[in-house]
Design an enzyme around this catalytic site. Structure first.
Site, mmCIF file in Angstrom:
data_model
loop_
_atom_site.group_PDB
_atom_site.id
_atom_site.type_symbol
_atom_site.label_atom_id
_atom_site.label_comp_id
_atom_site.label_asym_id
_atom_site.label_seq_id
_atom_site.Cartn_x
_atom_site.Cartn_y
_atom_site.Cartn_z
ATOM 1 C CE1 TYR A 48 -4.517 -2.134 4.741
ATOM 2 C CE2 TYR A 48 -3.609 0.054 4.393
ATOM 3 C CZ TYR A 48 -4.116 -1.127 3.884
ATOM 4 O OH TYR A 48 -4.212 -1.303 2.532
ATOM 5 C CB SER B 139 -0.866 -0.003 1.269
ATOM 6 O OG SER B 139 -1.524 1.244 1.431
HETATM 7 N N1 LIG Z 1 -8.722 -0.559 -1.513
HETATM 8 C C1 LIG Z 1 -7.678 0.223 -1.231
HETATM 9 O O1 LIG Z 1 -7.811 1.445 -1.107
HETATM 10 C C2 LIG Z 1 -6.295 -0.382 -1.099
HETATM 11 C C3 LIG Z 1 -5.186 0.483 -1.152
HETATM 12 C C4 LIG Z 1 -3.910 -0.067 -0.988
HETATM 13 C C5 LIG Z 1 -3.743 -1.421 -0.794
HETATM 14 N N2 LIG Z 1 -4.854 -2.224 -0.758
HETATM 15 C C6 LIG Z 1 -4.639 -3.653 -0.513
HETATM 16 O O2 LIG Z 1 -5.184 -4.393 -1.560
HETATM 17 C C7 LIG Z 1 -5.573 -5.681 -1.080
HETATM 18 C C8 LIG Z 1 -6.996 -5.977 -1.534
HETATM 19 O O3 LIG Z 1 -7.833 -4.951 -1.020
HETATM 20 P P1 LIG Z 1 -9.288 -4.645 -1.626
HETATM 21 O O4 LIG Z 1 -9.407 -3.185 -1.646
HETATM 22 O O5 LIG Z 1 -9.520 -5.416 -2.860
HETATM 23 O O6 LIG Z 1 -10.172 -5.181 -0.410
HETATM 24 P P2 LIG Z 1 -11.581 -5.976 -0.405
HETATM 25 O O7 LIG Z 1 -11.997 -5.951 1.008
HETATM 26 O O8 LIG Z 1 -12.461 -5.443 -1.456
HETATM 27 O O9 LIG Z 1 -11.168 -7.463 -0.809
HETATM 28 C C9 LIG Z 1 -10.315 -8.197 0.016
HETATM 29 C C10 LIG Z 1 -10.625 -9.674 -0.156
HETATM 30 O O10 LIG Z 1 -9.729 -10.388 0.718
HETATM 31 C C11 LIG Z 1 -10.462 -11.385 1.397
HETATM 32 N N3 LIG Z 1 -9.828 -11.696 2.675
HETATM 33 C C12 LIG Z 1 -9.805 -10.958 3.810
HETATM 34 N N4 LIG Z 1 -9.179 -11.609 4.779
HETATM 35 C C13 LIG Z 1 -8.792 -12.797 4.273
HETATM 36 C C14 LIG Z 1 -8.115 -13.921 4.814
HETATM 37 N N5 LIG Z 1 -7.723 -13.941 6.100
HETATM 38 N N6 LIG Z 1 -7.890 -14.983 4.024
HETATM 39 C C15 LIG Z 1 -8.293 -14.986 2.719
HETATM 40 N N7 LIG Z 1 -8.956 -13.960 2.156
HETATM 41 C C16 LIG Z 1 -9.196 -12.873 2.931
HETATM 42 C C17 LIG Z 1 -11.846 -10.759 1.601
HETATM 43 O O11 LIG Z 1 -12.837 -11.756 1.874
HETATM 44 C C18 LIG Z 1 -12.041 -10.035 0.290
HETATM 45 O O12 LIG Z 1 -12.669 -10.853 -0.687
HETATM 46 C C19 LIG Z 1 -5.405 -5.637 0.444
HETATM 47 O O13 LIG Z 1 -4.193 -6.230 0.815
HETATM 48 C C20 LIG Z 1 -5.351 -4.150 0.722
HETATM 49 O O14 LIG Z 1 -4.663 -3.842 1.902
HETATM 50 C C21 LIG Z 1 -6.114 -1.748 -0.920
#
Ligand SMILES: NC(=O)c1ccc[n+]([C@@H]2O[C@H](COP(=O)([O-])OP(=O)(O)OC[C@H]3O[C@@H](n4cnc5c(N)ncnc54)[C@H](O)[C@@H]3O)[C@@H](O)[C@H]2O)c1
Length: 256
Positions: A155, A142
Site C-alpha cells: 500500500y 495517502s
Molecule cells: N480510509 C483511510 O484511512 C484512507 C487513508 C488514506 C487514503 N485513503 C484512500 O482513499 C481512497 C478511498 O478509500 P476509502 O477509505 O473510502 O475505502 P473504502 O474501501 O471505504 O471504499 C473504496 C471504494 O473503492 C471501490 N473499489 C475498490 N477497488 C476498486 C476497483 N478495482 N475498481 C473500482 N472501484 C474499486 C470499493 O468497492 C469501494 O466502494 C483509497 O484510495 C484509499 O487508499 C484512505
C-alpha cells in the site's frame, strides 16, 4: 450526445467511504456525476437527487482495466458530453503484515488497482477534458504516500507511486489540465475498520483509533467528508493556479 450545462465529475470508488462522500459534496456543488465502482458495488447509498438538479450516472467497472476505463469515458461522453473533473479515488489496502511474508500476487493486485488504475484514469480522461476546455484531476494518495510504515509495504509503495504519477502528469498536462493529490491520514471508513478487524480485533474502537492517531496532532481519524471537501477545493476555480500539489489532509500527521 448532449453537452451538459453543469460541470461533470467522474468519481471512482464512489459507492462507499471517501468516494461516496465526494459524490455528495460534488452534487451539492452542482456537478453532474459519473460514479464508478466494482460490479456488485452497493450504489444504493448515493444521494437522493432533486428534480432539475444534478444527475448521477453509475458505471460498474474495475479501475485497473483499460477496457473499463474506455467504457467509463464513453458513458461520460454520451450522457454528458464533457468532463471537468476526475477524482481518482478507488483504492485498496491489500495485505497487512511483514514485507518478508507479503504475498506476491497481493503486491501485484495493490499495484494494479492503486497505481495502474490512477494512471489509466488520467490517460483516458485527457482527450474529453481537452475537448471541453480543460479540467482538474485529483488523485487520492495517502499520508502513506509520503512516509513509510511497517507491515503495509504494498500500500505504501503504491501511494508513493500515486504521488509520482501526480507530479509527472501535472508537468505534462499543464496548463489546460491541473493534477493534484490529496493525502489523507487514517479516515473513518470501511478501510480502517476492516484493518481493525484483521489485525487488532482484541482492541476497542477507541483504543484502535488512539493507536492509529498517536502521531497525529489533531488526535483523531479524518471523516470522509473532510477528504471530499479538499478534493472539491482542488477541483474548482479556487485552486486555479494549483497543480502538482500533494495536499496533506491529515490533522498534522506529516507535519513533524
Ligand atoms: N480510509 C483511510 O484511512 C484512507 C487513508 C488514506 C487514503 N485513503 C484512500 O482513499 C481512497 C478511498 O478509500 P476509502 O477509505 O473510502 O475505502 P473504502 O474501501 O471505504 O471504499 C473504496 C471504494 O473503492 C471501490 N473499489 C475498490 N477497488 C476498486 C476497483 N478495482 N475498481 C473500482 N472501484 C474499486 C470499493 O468497492 C469501494 O466502494 C483509497 O484510495 C484509499 O487508499 C484512505
Amino acid at each position: 450526445m448532449k453537452t451538459a450545462s453543469r460541470p461533470v465529475a467522474i468519481i471512482t470508488g464512489a459507492a462507499r467511504g471517501i468516494g461516496l462522500a465526494a459524490v455528495g459534496r460534488f452534487v451539492e456543488a452542482g456537478y453532474d456525476i459519473v460514479a464508478v465502482d466494482l460490479p456488485g458495488a452497493p450504489f444504493e447509498d448515493l444521494p437522493t437527487l432533486t428534480e432539475g438538479g444534478p444527475s448521477i450516472e453509475t458505471v460498474n467497472g474495475d479501475v485497473s482495466s483499460d477496457q473499463d476505463w474506455a467504457r467509463v469515458i464513453s458513458v461520460c461522453r454520451d450522457r454528458f458530453g464533457r468532463l471537468d473533473v476526475l477524482f481518482n479515488n478507488a483504492g485498496i489496502e491489500g495485505a497487512l503484515g511483514s514485507m518478508l511474508d507479503y504475498p506476491l500476487a497481493e503486491f501485484d493486485r495493490v499495484m494494479a488497482i492503486n497505481v495502474r488504475g490512477v494512471f489509466l484514469g488520467m490517460r483516458h480522461a485527457v482527450e474529453l477534458m481537452r475537448e471541453t476546455g480543460g479540467g482538474s484531476i485529483i488523485n487520492n494518495a495517502s499520508n502513506m504516500g509520503v512516509k513509510g510504515s511497517a507491515n503495509i509495504i504494498g500500500y505504501s509503495a503504491s501511494k508513493h507511486a500515486v504521488v509520482g504519477l501526480t507530479r509527472s502528469a501535472a508537468i505534462e498536462l499543464a496548463p489546460t489540465i491541473r493534477v493534484n493529490a490529496v493525502c489523507p491520514s487514517p479516515t473513518n471508513t470501511r478501510m480502517m475498520w476492516d484493518m481493525h478487524d484483521r489485525v487488532a480485533a482484541d482492541t476497542t474502537d477507541d483504543e484502535f483509533e488512539r493507536a492509529f492517531t498517536a502521531t497525529t496532532p489533531m488526535g483523531r481519524f479524518a471523516e470522509a467528508d473532510e477528504i471530499a471537501e479538499a478534493a472539491l477545493f482542488l477541483a474548482g476555480s479556487g485552486a486555479s493556479f494549483i497543480t502538482g500539489a500533494i495536499l496533506p489532509v491529515d490533522g498534522g500527521n506529516t507535519a513533524g
